[in-house]
Design an enzyme around this catalytic site. Structure first.
Site, PDB file in Angstrom:
ATOM      1  N   GLU A  17      10.024   1.346  10.666  1.00  0.00           N
ATOM      2  CA  GLU A  17      10.971   2.452  10.423  1.00  0.00           C
ATOM      3  C   GLU A  17      10.193   3.731  10.672  1.00  0.00           C
ATOM      4  O   GLU A  17       9.318   4.083   9.877  1.00  0.00           O
ATOM      5  CB  GLU A  17      11.453   2.438   8.973  1.00  0.00           C
ATOM      6  CG  GLU A  17      12.264   1.239   8.591  1.00  0.00           C
ATOM      7  CD  GLU A  17      13.683   1.291   9.099  1.00  0.00           C
ATOM      8  OE1 GLU A  17      14.076   2.313   9.707  1.00  0.00           O
ATOM      9  OE2 GLU A  17      14.399   0.298   8.905  1.00  0.00           O
ATOM     10  N   CYS A  44      13.070  11.317   7.010  1.00  0.00           N
ATOM     11  CA  CYS A  44      13.093  10.766   8.372  1.00  0.00           C
ATOM     12  C   CYS A  44      14.401  11.067   9.083  1.00  0.00           C
ATOM     13  O   CYS A  44      14.421  11.310  10.270  1.00  0.00           O
ATOM     14  CB  CYS A  44      12.841   9.275   8.330  1.00  0.00           C
ATOM     15  SG  CYS A  44      13.943   8.415   7.212  1.00  0.00           S
ATOM     16  N   LYS A 100       0.848  -1.199   0.000  1.00  0.00           N
ATOM     17  CA  LYS A 100       0.000   0.000   0.000  1.00  0.00           C
ATOM     18  C   LYS A 100       0.881   1.245   0.000  1.00  0.00           C
ATOM     19  O   LYS A 100       1.555   1.546   0.981  1.00  0.00           O
ATOM     20  CB  LYS A 100      -0.904   0.050   1.236  1.00  0.00           C
ATOM     21  CG  LYS A 100      -1.949   1.154   1.093  1.00  0.00           C
ATOM     22  CD  LYS A 100      -2.693   1.431   2.376  1.00  0.00           C
ATOM     23  CE  LYS A 100      -2.059   2.511   3.212  1.00  0.00           C
ATOM     24  NZ  LYS A 100      -1.883   3.805   2.551  1.00  0.00           N
ATOM     25  N   GLU A 109       9.147  15.884  15.803  1.00  0.00           N
ATOM     26  CA  GLU A 109       9.507  15.809  14.386  1.00  0.00           C
ATOM     27  C   GLU A 109       8.586  16.742  13.594  1.00  0.00           C
ATOM     28  O   GLU A 109       7.368  16.589  13.619  1.00  0.00           O
ATOM     29  CB  GLU A 109       9.332  14.373  13.886  1.00  0.00           C
ATOM     30  CG  GLU A 109       9.766  14.216  12.456  1.00  0.00           C
ATOM     31  CD  GLU A 109       9.568  12.809  11.935  1.00  0.00           C
ATOM     32  OE1 GLU A 109       8.489  12.232  12.154  1.00  0.00           O
ATOM     33  OE2 GLU A 109      10.495  12.291  11.295  1.00  0.00           O
TER      34      GLU A 109
HETATM   35  P1  NAD Z   1       1.993   8.105   8.351  1.00  0.00           P
HETATM   36  O1  NAD Z   1       2.434   7.300   9.518  1.00  0.00           O
HETATM   37  O2  NAD Z   1       0.941   9.098   8.512  1.00  0.00           O
HETATM   38  O3  NAD Z   1       1.507   7.145   7.168  1.00  0.00           O
HETATM   39  C1  NAD Z   1       2.320   6.114   6.660  1.00  0.00           C
HETATM   40  C2  NAD Z   1       1.451   5.075   5.997  1.00  0.00           C
HETATM   41  O4  NAD Z   1       0.638   4.439   6.966  1.00  0.00           O
HETATM   42  C3  NAD Z   1       0.509   5.603   4.934  1.00  0.00           C
HETATM   43  O5  NAD Z   1       0.486   4.672   3.871  1.00  0.00           O
HETATM   44  C4  NAD Z   1      -0.842   5.633   5.657  1.00  0.00           C
HETATM   45  O6  NAD Z   1      -1.947   5.492   4.803  1.00  0.00           O
HETATM   46  C5  NAD Z   1      -0.717   4.424   6.561  1.00  0.00           C
HETATM   47  N1  NAD Z   1      -1.522   4.466   7.770  1.00  0.00           N
HETATM   48  C6  NAD Z   1      -1.944   5.561   8.463  1.00  0.00           C
HETATM   49  N2  NAD Z   1      -2.621   5.172   9.566  1.00  0.00           N
HETATM   50  C7  NAD Z   1      -2.618   3.820   9.565  1.00  0.00           C
HETATM   51  C8  NAD Z   1      -3.128   2.847  10.467  1.00  0.00           C
HETATM   52  N3  NAD Z   1      -3.761   3.177  11.579  1.00  0.00           N
HETATM   53  N4  NAD Z   1      -2.933   1.544  10.179  1.00  0.00           N
HETATM   54  C9  NAD Z   1      -2.265   1.180   9.060  1.00  0.00           C
HETATM   55  N5  NAD Z   1      -1.763   2.049   8.174  1.00  0.00           N
HETATM   56  C10 NAD Z   1      -1.920   3.366   8.433  1.00  0.00           C
HETATM   57  O7  NAD Z   1       3.372   8.704   7.819  1.00  0.00           O
HETATM   58  P2  NAD Z   1       3.606   9.710   6.637  1.00  0.00           P
HETATM   59  O8  NAD Z   1       3.064  11.033   7.067  1.00  0.00           O
HETATM   60  O9  NAD Z   1       3.182   9.131   5.335  1.00  0.00           O
HETATM   61  O10 NAD Z   1       5.207   9.755   6.609  1.00  0.00           O
HETATM   62  C11 NAD Z   1       5.936  10.548   7.442  1.00  0.00           C
HETATM   63  C12 NAD Z   1       6.544   9.772   8.585  1.00  0.00           C
HETATM   64  O11 NAD Z   1       7.316   8.686   8.091  1.00  0.00           O
HETATM   65  C13 NAD Z   1       7.508  10.606   9.372  1.00  0.00           C
HETATM   66  O12 NAD Z   1       7.303  10.420  10.752  1.00  0.00           O
HETATM   67  C14 NAD Z   1       8.877  10.065   8.985  1.00  0.00           C
HETATM   68  O13 NAD Z   1       9.889  10.256   9.907  1.00  0.00           O
HETATM   69  C15 NAD Z   1       8.569   8.635   8.745  1.00  0.00           C
HETATM   70  N6  NAD Z   1       9.586   8.037   7.883  1.00  0.00           N
HETATM   71  C16 NAD Z   1      10.514   7.194   8.441  1.00  0.00           C
HETATM   72  C17 NAD Z   1      11.507   6.631   7.655  1.00  0.00           C
HETATM   73  C18 NAD Z   1      12.536   5.696   8.243  1.00  0.00           C
HETATM   74  O14 NAD Z   1      13.209   5.020   7.487  1.00  0.00           O
HETATM   75  N7  NAD Z   1      12.678   5.636   9.551  1.00  0.00           N
HETATM   76  C19 NAD Z   1      11.557   6.929   6.302  1.00  0.00           C
HETATM   77  C20 NAD Z   1      10.606   7.800   5.772  1.00  0.00           C
HETATM   78  C21 NAD Z   1       9.620   8.330   6.576  1.00  0.00           C
END
Ligand code: NAD
Length: 486
Positions: A255, A289, A181, A389
């Protein structure tokens, strides 16, 4: 079809069992550089997720994928890498349209890394093996590495295909089948990638793509037919996923977020450190991130350093993401832009000093979601802008007087994803890097990555390393076999 692009992508479909199928409800994906709708995308329902999981399960239990010679599987992943390379302009353009990142980044950095990562894991397909172990004379004992089964990949919007490749590469090399997804903000390049996966010859059901938001993600997390979830995203959602995965005891890698300290000592090459600090926070609009979002500068060079930093940051004015000269793109969505502006307000209210940027700006008179590169001086480590963050182009700068103090401040954060140290003193660099609680430490550089080195975090930044052979651990189970010779 996407009108702003020549890309061959059918956004209103899901990839299930090797077919592009219709879904029910749709939502719009938006170009953040203009605020305009790019295309309607399917919001996959729980029934759609069921269909995708059934297809992945069939492909795993009865399909050719887990049974084909490892070299053939490796060749197919390599072919997929070749196809990404051949279609790199189109994929990069889709990521830029959907995410707002400069085409320079998607075309020259992110997509070439996708190719590298897929090739790296194509090579691993033939090198996944167990061991023979000496136990008793009357037994032949050995271990085998077997696939975990059906894996659910849930992705964020900041590096749509790159982070997909980090998971898909090892998942496929280890013979698993996948339900993927993409984030709701950035589904387009992943859908185009699905077309390429079929062209590469992946059998039906090996890669299924379901677009949608949190509800679709939740359906994946609770589905009993999925054996493992690999998630990249925010810490808050990571916690929800961990709770949701508990009922079906799914394997999990997370992650998550970061608030990485970037530490500049007075004895460093200050010009290099300025370049590193600017790239560290403003690459990817700070929606990274491992962004170096907390900059610690040794007090004796602070003023001089901040002057240089501001000059360099101010050169990075937001521009049309499709212009190859642009280095600062659009924030991914209106919601994220408002979150970032909210943090800028919070910084001002807490008494931090705004020394660069701080405002939304219009590019070419349009309604895109652009924010100037923003720097705060005089930040205290307990301020909201130093602890939370922000995930945008906002840098919090702090000063320090000695090694013990900066190590203590740097580690005083809920996160532990990455860190950097700038100094000419190699002994100090080594000692500080050992004391920092982070999954990656860069010395005299910032943000470098390679498929052949692990990446991941500790504390609230999650667990389980991606890339390198570490990822293979997460996509295999070890079976022990006792063959009785007595
Ligand atoms: P998010 O957590 O809002 O969403 C990530 C994904 O999870 C999306 O596909 C979303 O639809 C899905 N999602 C949301 N709620 C869910 C739930 N309850 N159950 C299952 N799936 C769900 O994150 P974002 O805003 O897309 O990305 C930003 C975040 O990602 C930041 O915190 C960033 O630090 C982190 N990030 C971490 C890394 C790493 O390698 N550590 C890399 C990139 C981004």
């Amino acid at each position: 079809m996407i009108t702003a692009s020549k890309a061959k992508v059918e956004p209103g479909r899901l990839l299930i069992d090797g077919q592009w199928v219709e879904g029910g409800k749709t939502f719009d994906t938006i170009n953040p550089a203009t605020g305009q709708v790019l295309a309607p995308v399917v919001e996959a329902s729980a029934q759609d997720v069921d269909r995708a999981v059934e297809a992945a399960r069939r492909a795993f239990e009865a399909g050719p994928w887990p049974r084909m010679p490892a070299s053939e599987r490796g060749r197919m992943i390599w072919r997929l890498a070749d196809l990404v390379e051949q279609n790199i302009d189109e994929l990069a353009e889709l990521e830029t349209l959907d995410n707002g990142k400069p085409i320079f980044e998607s075309r020259q950095v992110d997509l070439p890394m996708v190719v590298d990562v897929l090739r790296y894991y194509a090579g691993w397909a033939t090198k996944i093996h167990g061991e023979t172990v000496n136990t008793f004379d009357t037994a032949f004992t050995y271990t085998q590495r077997e696939p975990v089964g059906v894996v659910g990949l849930i992705l964020p919007w900041n590096f749509p295909l790159l982070l997909a490749s980090w998971k898909l590469g090892p998942a496929l090399a280890c013979r698993n089948t996948v339900v993927l997804k993409p984030a709701e903000q950035t589904p387009l390049s992943t859908l185009r990638f699905g077309v390429l996966a079929l062209e590469a010859g992946l059998p039906p059901g090996v890669l299924n793509i379901v677009t949608g938001g949190p509800e679709t993600g939740r359906a994946i997390v609770r589905h009993p037919g999925i054996d493992k979830i690999a998630f990249t995203g925010s810490t808050a959602v990571g916690k929800q996923i961990m709770r949701g995965a508990a009922d079906t005891l799914k394997r999990l890698t997370l992650e998550l977020g970061g608030k990485s300290p970037n530490i500049v000592f007075a004895d460093s090459d200050l010009d290099s450190a300025v370049r590193g600090a600017v790239n560290g926070i403003f690459y990817g609009k700070g929606e990274v991130c491992n962004a170096g979002s907390r900059l610690f500068v040794e007090r004796q060079v602070r003023d001089q350093f901040l002057d240089k930093l501001v000059v360099r940051a101010q050169k990075l004015q937001p521009g049309d993401p499709l212009d190859p000269k642009t280095r600062m793109g659009a924030i991914v969505s209106q919601e994220q832009m408002n979150t970032v502006l909210g943090y800028i307000d919070a910084g001002k209210k807490e008494g931090a000093q705004l020394i660069a940027g701080g405002k939304r700006v219009s590019v070419d008179g349009g309604n895109g979601f652009f924010i100037e590169p923003t720097i705060f001086g005089g930040v205290r480590n307990d301020m909201k802008i130093a602890q939370e963050e922000i995930f945008g182009p906002v840098l919090a700068t702090l000063s320090f007087d000695d090694v013990d103090q900066v190590v203590e401040l740097a580690n005083r954060s809920p996160y532990g994803l990455a860190a950097a140290v700038w100094t000419r003193d190699i002994k100090k660099a080594y000692q500080v890097s050992r004391r920092l609680r982070a999954g990656t430490v860069w010395i005299n550089t910032y943000g470098l990555m390679d498929a052949s080195l692990p990446f991941g975090g500790c504390k609230s930044s999650g667990f389980g390393r991606e890339l390198w052979q570490a990822a293979l651990e997460h996509y295999t189970e070890i079976k022990t076999v006792w063959l009785n010779l007595g």
